[in-house]
Design an enzyme around this catalytic site. Structure first.
Site, short mmCIF file in Angstrom:
data_model
loop_
_atom_site.label_atom_id
_atom_site.label_comp_id
_atom_site.label_asym_id
_atom_site.label_seq_id
_atom_site.Cartn_x
_atom_site.Cartn_y
_atom_site.Cartn_z
N LEU A 1 0.73 -1.18 -0.15
CA LEU A 1 0.18 -0.17 0.15
C LEU A 1 1.07 1.28 0.12
O LEU A 1 2.07 1.12 0.53
CB LEU A 1 -0.94 0.11 1.22
CG LEU A 1 -1.93 -1.18 1.25
CD1 LEU A 1 -2.64 -1.14 2.75
CD2 LEU A 1 -2.93 -1.11 0.36
N ASP A 2 0.64 2.32 -0.59
CA ASP A 2 1.29 3.56 -0.65
C ASP A 2 1.55 4.09 0.76
O ASP A 2 0.53 3.52 1.56
CB ASP A 2 0.46 4.48 -1.66
CG ASP A 2 0.52 4.19 -3.04
OD1 ASP A 2 1.45 3.61 -3.41
OD2 ASP A 2 -0.03 5.00 -3.66
N ARG A 3 2.34 4.80 0.95
CA ARG A 3 2.88 5.45 2.05
C ARG A 3 1.41 6.20 2.82
O ARG A 3 1.36 5.75 4.21
CB ARG A 3 4.01 6.49 2.08
CG ARG A 3 4.43 7.07 3.61
CD ARG A 3 5.33 7.63 3.51
NE ARG A 3 5.17 9.25 2.66
CZ ARG A 3 4.61 10.16 3.23
NH1 ARG A 3 4.58 10.13 4.62
NH2 ARG A 3 4.56 10.82 2.37
N THR B 1 -1.70 5.49 2.41
CA THR B 1 -2.64 4.63 2.45
C THR B 1 -2.46 3.59 3.71
O THR B 1 -1.74 2.87 4.03
CB THR B 1 -2.91 3.88 1.19
OG1 THR B 1 -2.78 4.66 0.18
CG2 THR B 1 -4.12 2.86 0.94
#
Length: 145
Positions: free
Chosen positions: A89-91, A93
């Site tokens: 997951l993106d930072r 998110t």
């Protein structure tokens, strides 16, 4: 600043062959954590093959950019040993992250995700209303909330 690995006074004159070096100390940006004690990450489930955790927003999965120490992997590995990402997951998110305990497990789960043998679901909280062209099944979900 050091010259040839030695501290020198301010009146030192640099000579040919001198090697200049310096150290910069930077603080990493703060990250949100969800638990007050180590590993600071909420463990959802652990089996012999995988670890499922709740990743808070602001925390990167791996060291990157200005984050060298504070990452999901660096927080978990001292407590669970070497872990392997199955998905990321993106930072910024937050959500559930599944980590494999071996490369073989991570590879198998990763292939299942790529082949769409399983389903990933992203749920977002939205302020306002979905547009009129929103698919019916999503519109019905919104109307029930």
């Amino acid at each position: 600043i050091m010259v040839s690995n030695h501290v020198v006074t301010v009146d030192y004159r640099i000579k040919g062959g001198d090697v200049l070096s310096h150290t910069v100390h930077r603080h990493e940006p703060g990250v949100a954590v969800s638990v007050n004690g180590p590993p600071y990450i909420r463990i959802i489930q652990e089996t012999d093959s995988v670890l499922v955790v709740e990743k808070p927003g602001t925390l990167p999965i791996h060291p990157c950019g200005g984050y060298h120490v504070q990452s999901l992997m660096n927080l978990l590995e001292p407590h669970f040993g070497k872990l392997y990402t199955i998905h990321r997951l993106d930072r910024l998110t937050s959500g559930l992250v599944i980590l494999g305990k071996t490369t073989a497990i991570a590879t198998d789960w990763g292939k299942a995700i790529m082949n769409r043998d399983c389903e990933k679901v992203y749920l977002a909280r939205v302020a306002g209303k979905f547009p009129l062209q929103c698919p019916d099944h999503l519109q019905r979900w919104q109307d029930t909330k």
